[in-house]
Design a protein around this motif. Structure first.
Motif, PDB file in Angstrom:
ATOM      1  N   VAL A 151      37.207 -43.956  57.676  1.00  0.00           N
ATOM      2  CA  VAL A 151      37.613 -44.790  56.546  1.00  0.00           C
ATOM      3  C   VAL A 151      37.934 -46.200  57.028  1.00  0.00           C
ATOM      4  CG1 VAL A 151      38.478 -42.849  55.214  1.00  0.00           C
ATOM      5  CG2 VAL A 151      40.009 -44.038  56.757  1.00  0.00           C
ATOM      6  N   ALA A 152      37.842 -47.144  56.106  1.00  0.00           N
ATOM      7  CA  ALA A 152      38.146 -48.536  56.431  1.00  0.00           C
ATOM      8  C   ALA A 152      39.651 -48.761  56.362  1.00  0.00           C
ATOM      9  CB  ALA A 152      37.426 -49.466  55.467  1.00  0.00           C
ATOM     10  N   GLY A 153      40.118 -49.755  57.093  1.00  0.00           N
ATOM     11  CA  GLY A 153      41.532 -50.097  57.043  1.00  0.00           C
ATOM     12  C   GLY A 153      42.022 -50.643  58.366  1.00  0.00           C
ATOM     13  N   ILE A 154      43.320 -50.839  58.443  1.00  0.00           N
ATOM     14  CA  ILE A 154      43.946 -51.344  59.654  1.00  0.00           C
ATOM     15  C   ILE A 154      44.580 -50.150  60.366  1.00  0.00           C
ATOM     16  CG2 ILE A 154      45.674 -52.901  60.594  1.00  0.00           C
ATOM     17  CD1 ILE A 154      45.340 -54.575  58.046  1.00  0.00           C
ATOM     18  N   ILE A 155      44.140 -49.910  61.595  1.00  0.00           N
ATOM     19  CA  ILE A 155      44.673 -48.785  62.363  1.00  0.00           C
ATOM     20  C   ILE A 155      45.439 -49.306  63.572  1.00  0.00           C
ATOM     21  CG2 ILE A 155      42.866 -47.192  61.643  1.00  0.00           C
ATOM     22  CD1 ILE A 155      41.662 -47.579  64.487  1.00  0.00           C
ATOM     23  N   SER A 156      46.316 -48.475  64.095  1.00  0.00           N
ATOM     24  CA  SER A 156      47.072 -48.787  65.300  1.00  0.00           C
ATOM     25  C   SER A 156      46.489 -47.971  66.439  1.00  0.00           C
ATOM     26  CB  SER A 156      48.522 -48.379  65.097  1.00  0.00           C
ATOM     27  OG  SER A 156      49.381 -49.406  65.405  1.00  0.00           O
ATOM     28  N   LYS A 157      46.204 -48.628  67.569  1.00  0.00           N
ATOM     29  CA  LYS A 157      45.666 -47.901  68.716  1.00  0.00           C
ATOM     30  C   LYS A 157      46.225 -48.470  70.003  1.00  0.00           C
ATOM     31  CE  LYS A 157      41.513 -49.051  70.225  1.00  0.00           C
ATOM     32  NZ  LYS A 157      40.062 -49.127  70.344  1.00  0.00           N
ATOM     33  N   GLU A 158      46.167 -47.657  71.073  1.00  0.00           N
ATOM     34  CA  GLU A 158      46.647 -48.095  72.371  1.00  0.00           C
ATOM     35  C   GLU A 158      45.615 -48.999  73.025  1.00  0.00           C
ATOM     36  OE1 GLU A 158      46.558 -44.607  71.897  1.00  0.00           O
ATOM     37  OE2 GLU A 158      48.671 -44.080  71.803  1.00  0.00           O
ATOM     38  N   SER A 159      46.090 -50.052  73.645  1.00  0.00           N
ATOM     39  CA  SER A 159      45.247 -50.985  74.372  1.00  0.00           C
ATOM     40  C   SER A 159      45.510 -50.790  75.866  1.00  0.00           C
ATOM     41  CB  SER A 159      45.596 -52.409  73.943  1.00  0.00           C
ATOM     42  OG  SER A 159      44.794 -53.328  74.615  1.00  0.00           O
ATOM     43  N   PRO A 160      44.507 -51.052  76.725  1.00  0.00           N
ATOM     44  CA  PRO A 160      44.734 -50.863  78.163  1.00  0.00           C
ATOM     45  C   PRO A 160      45.796 -51.814  78.707  1.00  0.00           C
ATOM     46  CG  PRO A 160      42.391 -51.058  77.684  1.00  0.00           C
ATOM     47  CD  PRO A 160      43.117 -51.392  76.429  1.00  0.00           C
ATOM     48  N   ILE A 161      46.502 -51.342  79.718  1.00  0.00           N
ATOM     49  CA  ILE A 161      47.508 -52.124  80.410  1.00  0.00           C
ATOM     50  C   ILE A 161      47.186 -52.050  81.907  1.00  0.00           C
ATOM     51  CG2 ILE A 161      49.120 -50.191  80.534  1.00  0.00           C
ATOM     52  CD1 ILE A 161      51.392 -52.193  80.188  1.00  0.00           C
ATOM     53  N   HIS A 162      47.379 -53.150  82.620  1.00  0.00           N
ATOM     54  CA  HIS A 162      47.011 -53.179  84.034  1.00  0.00           C
ATOM     55  C   HIS A 162      47.868 -52.198  84.827  1.00  0.00           C
ATOM     56  CE1 HIS A 162      46.048 -54.755  88.048  1.00  0.00           C
ATOM     57  NE2 HIS A 162      44.914 -55.133  87.463  1.00  0.00           N
TER      58      HIS A 162
END
Length: 105
Positions: A56-67
């Motif tokens: 589905v379309a929309g704004i989702i929250s996801k984890e981003s890489p960290i060094h």
């Protein structure tokens, strides 16, 4: 070369806006030395709908890489970040905490 931080390790974030948060390593990118930690470094992503994938379309929250240099192994006994050292047991290389000398399971 053996990795000090591995998949499913409990780590603590040392720097950045999520400093002090504790999470489990979900994925490791060896090429650029980054890790994805569960519940840490969340970003908002605008997502298009893809009907073939039932997305589905929309704004989702996801984890981003960290060094990987911005995280450290979390020692549950001392409730502090800890360093890792390698040692040999019966011809097998294993990891242990530097402060308590207890093996990681």
């Amino acid at each position: 070369m053996a990795a000090k931080i591995r998949f499913h390790d409990v780590v603590i974030v040392l720097t950045g806006r999520d400093k002090g948060k504790i999470g489990i390593v979900q994925k490791i990118y060896h090429g650029n030395n980054t890790v994805i930690v569960q519940g840490v470094n969340l970003v908002k992503k605008h997502q298009k709908a893809i009907p073939e994938k039932q997305q589905v379309a929309g704004i989702i929250s996801k984890e981003s890489p960290i060094h990987i240099s911005n995280v450290s192994i979390f020692n549950k006994e001392t409730n502090k970040p800890d360093k890792i050292e390698f040692f040999w047991i019966n011809g097998k290389k294993t990891r242990r905490y530097k402060s308590t000398k207890k093996s990681l399971t």
